[in-house]
Scaffold this active site. Sequence first.
Site, PDB file in Angstrom:
ATOM      1  N   LYS A  54       0.842  -1.208   0.000  1.00 41.08           N
ATOM      2  CA  LYS A  54       0.000   0.000   0.000  1.00 41.08           C
ATOM      3  C   LYS A  54       0.877   1.259   0.000  1.00 41.08           C
ATOM      4  O   LYS A  54       2.088   1.166   0.256  1.00 41.08           O
ATOM      5  CB  LYS A  54      -0.920  -0.023   1.219  1.00 41.08           C
ATOM      6  N   ARG A 153     -10.756  -0.403  14.981  1.00 45.55           N
ATOM      7  CA  ARG A 153     -10.742   0.363  13.733  1.00 45.55           C
ATOM      8  C   ARG A 153     -11.646  -0.426  12.796  1.00 45.55           C
ATOM      9  O   ARG A 153     -12.822  -0.582  13.078  1.00 45.55           O
ATOM     10  CB  ARG A 153      -9.292   0.520  13.243  1.00 45.55           C
ATOM     11  N   TYR A 285      15.112  30.813   6.873  1.00 48.37           N
ATOM     12  CA  TYR A 285      13.948  31.502   7.441  1.00 48.37           C
ATOM     13  C   TYR A 285      14.006  31.520   8.959  1.00 48.37           C
ATOM     14  O   TYR A 285      14.306  30.501   9.591  1.00 48.37           O
ATOM     15  CB  TYR A 285      12.658  30.779   7.050  1.00 48.37           C
ATOM     16  N   MET A 333      10.934  24.873   1.596  1.00 46.11           N
ATOM     17  CA  MET A 333      10.127  24.051   0.691  1.00 46.11           C
ATOM     18  C   MET A 333      10.980  23.249  -0.293  1.00 46.11           C
ATOM     19  O   MET A 333      10.741  22.067  -0.511  1.00 46.11           O
ATOM     20  CB  MET A 333       9.141  24.934  -0.077  1.00 46.11           C
TER      21      MET A 333
HETATM   22  C1  LIG Z   1      -0.314  -1.842   6.711  1.00 43.91           C
HETATM   23  C2  LIG Z   1      -0.863  -3.107   7.200  1.00 43.91           C
HETATM   24  C3  LIG Z   1      -0.015  -4.200   7.434  1.00 43.91           C
HETATM   25  C4  LIG Z   1       1.489  -4.134   7.328  1.00 43.91           C
HETATM   26  O1  LIG Z   1       2.023  -3.528   8.488  1.00 43.91           O
HETATM   27  P1  LIG Z   1       3.600  -3.460   8.769  1.00 43.91           P
HETATM   28  O2  LIG Z   1       3.684  -3.001  10.163  1.00 43.91           O
HETATM   29  O3  LIG Z   1       4.171  -2.443   7.831  1.00 43.91           O
HETATM   30  O4  LIG Z   1       4.159  -4.802   8.545  1.00 43.91           O
HETATM   31  C5  LIG Z   1      -0.607  -5.394   7.794  1.00 43.91           C
HETATM   32  N1  LIG Z   1      -1.949  -5.501   7.941  1.00 43.91           N
HETATM   33  C6  LIG Z   1      -2.782  -4.463   7.743  1.00 43.91           C
HETATM   34  C7  LIG Z   1      -4.243  -4.623   7.941  1.00 43.91           C
HETATM   35  C8  LIG Z   1      -2.268  -3.220   7.385  1.00 43.91           C
HETATM   36  O5  LIG Z   1      -3.098  -2.184   7.205  1.00 43.91           O
END
Ligand SMILES: *Cc1c(COP(=O)(O)O)cnc(C)c1O
Length: 392
Positions: A54, A153, A285, A333
Amino acid sequence: MNAACLVKYKSLSLDSIDPRQRAWVEVFPSAIRDNTQFVKSLLEENCLLMAVVKADGYGHGAGTVAEAALEGGAANLGVATLQEALDLRKLGISCPILILGNLVNFKDLDACLNWDLIPTISSSREALFCQKIAESYEKKFNIHIKVDTGMTRLGCDISSLKSLINLIDTLENIELVGIYSHLALADGERHGQPEIITSLQKKRFNSLLSNFKPARQNLCRHLANSAGTFRDKALHYDMVRVGLALYGYKPFEDFADNCSLKPALAVRARITLIRDVPSHTGVSYGHDFITKRPSRLAVVGIGYADGINRALSGKISVLINGYFYPQVGSITMDQLVIDITENNDIRIGDVVTFLGEDKGSSITPYEWSQACGSIPWEILCSFKYRLPRVVI
Ligand SMILES: *Cc1c(COP(=O)(O)O)cnc(C)c1O
């Protein structure tokens, strides 16, 4: 645009331009492949490894990561959104992909089935959508159920799991192929509250699994992220979902020394100007940094719009040819300033390493996250579009 202008530039090829002009991210697929193999070596033979790619593969480039992880032995991929999954399909990646986020629109679930993606179902609302869609195509819809064992969650309540499963059992076009949950404190210490909560989540997961009929034993059961995978074999079940570790970082810093993970990314930029300034000169800055001696300063072409968090201003060091130099003054930036007073041999165009290795020295996202109150996960996915990903 002016037509003459177009003609003028058309004959010039953009292909030969080196992306390492100003600032860039180097990505090492071989490290991801090796890390995947290393994590696999921690698992029982029949336990699958899902590579979590992801957020554009935690900033490394989802396609690059997916390919390398599959080469290293990952069985399938996990993403957060429908678009992330579709982007992988567009690249021709055909392995199973689980969408870890909640798809709430009928149309999104429709796309999910058509592109052979697996949705996560937490409620009857989406289960009924899936049935309707699959029925209209006369297809089977493979799904995973998510249940909340303590993260609070996504996932259905444990108390409503039974009715959700009973409903799914009546839906002819739905095939329940997986059930999972997510750990909330697995990256904490191996005692006290993190240990209590992780054990409790494991106990709850075991208990709800024990309610399944024997016919359901081929269901893919999964609970662990990277931290859970490294923490306790009893959290592995049929599959682990691994992100951070594949990118080369331990999910908790004090994990065993024999852990051979290799960082899969380096962030580098070039020096664009070198200045000699007197003592008592305010820099950048706000003049948050004032030189205490006659100083040699170098301006580097990278800033917070590239993903170097402004909260790191004056708190990090960088590497040039294996030596550390402090970053000074506010990060702006597009540029920042480093103090190179110690070295007269540094030149305009020299490469500065922000994260990753340089001639035997290295900087990790842990150092940055400690400096600015973040976590390595957030550091990795903060690098922006302006940094080209250069696959090495
Ligand atoms: C992002 C995620 C993972 C991976 O987590 P890591 O700590 O990066 O290994 C696993 N399961 C779910 C549901 C996630 O959202």
